[in-house]
Design an enzyme around this catalytic site. Structure first.
Site, PDB file in Angstrom:
ATOM      1  N   HIS A   1       0.838  -1.202   0.000  1.00  0.00           N
ATOM      2  CA  HIS A   1       0.000   0.000   0.000  1.00  0.00           C
ATOM      3  C   HIS A   1       0.871   1.249   0.000  1.00  0.00           C
ATOM      4  O   HIS A   1       1.805   1.373   0.782  1.00  0.00           O
ATOM      5  CB  HIS A   1      -0.917   0.021   1.222  1.00  0.00           C
ATOM      6  CG  HIS A   1      -1.836   1.202   1.221  1.00  0.00           C
ATOM      7  ND1 HIS A   1      -2.955   1.243   0.421  1.00  0.00           N
ATOM      8  CD2 HIS A   1      -1.776   2.386   1.872  1.00  0.00           C
ATOM      9  CE1 HIS A   1      -3.565   2.406   0.609  1.00  0.00           C
ATOM     10  NE2 HIS A   1      -2.865   3.116   1.473  1.00  0.00           N
TER      11      HIS A   1
ATOM     12  N   HIS B   1      -1.727   4.000  -8.308  1.00  0.00           N
ATOM     13  CA  HIS B   1      -2.014   3.179  -9.471  1.00  0.00           C
ATOM     14  C   HIS B   1      -1.738   3.949 -10.745  1.00  0.00           C
ATOM     15  O   HIS B   1      -1.817   5.168 -10.780  1.00  0.00           O
ATOM     16  CB  HIS B   1      -3.454   2.643  -9.468  1.00  0.00           C
ATOM     17  CG  HIS B   1      -4.520   3.673  -9.342  1.00  0.00           C
ATOM     18  ND1 HIS B   1      -4.803   4.338  -8.169  1.00  0.00           N
ATOM     19  CD2 HIS B   1      -5.412   4.141 -10.252  1.00  0.00           C
ATOM     20  CE1 HIS B   1      -5.813   5.176  -8.364  1.00  0.00           C
ATOM     21  NE2 HIS B   1      -6.190   5.081  -9.613  1.00  0.00           N
TER      22      HIS B   1
ATOM     23  N   HIS C   1      -4.701   4.449  -3.332  1.00  0.00           N
ATOM     24  CA  HIS C   1      -3.637   3.446  -3.414  1.00  0.00           C
ATOM     25  C   HIS C   1      -2.989   3.750  -4.756  1.00  0.00           C
ATOM     26  O   HIS C   1      -3.685   3.753  -5.781  1.00  0.00           O
ATOM     27  CB  HIS C   1      -4.247   2.040  -3.393  1.00  0.00           C
ATOM     28  CG  HIS C   1      -3.264   0.920  -3.452  1.00  0.00           C
ATOM     29  ND1 HIS C   1      -3.177  -0.022  -2.456  1.00  0.00           N
ATOM     30  CD2 HIS C   1      -2.352   0.557  -4.391  1.00  0.00           C
ATOM     31  CE1 HIS C   1      -2.251  -0.924  -2.775  1.00  0.00           C
ATOM     32  NE2 HIS C   1      -1.736  -0.585  -3.954  1.00  0.00           N
TER      33      HIS C   1
END
Length: 149
Positions: free
Chosen positions: A53, A106, A104
């Site tokens: 994370h 991405h 998170h």
């Protein structure tokens, strides 16, 4: 995959990485997991996330960032070859003001299809136009040698 990684129990993407929420995975390795976006901008739009994370671009480790970039490159090639895409956009959003909706890190890997509105309805969110040269230079000077955290 070997080793435990940092997870956030309230994070949607951590749950996808852990396999507790279903996804259509297309690729995974020791550091990354890639899966299809359920709100695709185009046919073949996918996401690359680190297993560990990290909230956003400012939080991810250099090693995980590099792994995500390499995975995105590999999958972009696959989109060009397998899907017949004409190009690929790579997008990261850091912060709510920049359209980040899942906190998170991405990368969006978005294949593009020229002249095919059935597969690609995405358009630029802004119209590029020349900026004020003095303001550009002044902002550049502010960023030179700035604190890197």
């Amino acid at each position: 995959m070997p080793g435990e990684v940092n997870r956030d129990d309230s994070c949607l993407f951590c749950a996808i990485v852990a396999g507790t929420i279903p996804s259509t995975r297309v690729d995974e390795d020791e550091r990354t997991v890639s899966f299809m976006d359920i709100n695709p901008a185009t046919d073949g739009h996918l996401l690359v996330v680190p297993r560990a994370h990290a909230v956003d671009l400012t939080d991810i480790t250099p090693e995980d960032l590099a792994a995500c970039a390499l995975t995105a490159q590999r999958l972009a090639r696959r989109q060009l070859d397998v899907l017949g895409a004409d190009g690929v956009n790579l997008l990261n959003c850091t912060g709510e003001a920049a359209w980040q909706s899942v906190f998170h890190f991405h990368l969006h890997v978005v294949p593009r299809y020229a002249g095919d509105p059935e597969r690609d309805g995405l358009s630029l969110p802004w119209l590029p136009s020349p900026g004020d040269p003095d303001r550009i230079a002044a902002t550049g000077r502010r960023l030179q040698g700035g604190a890197d955290g």
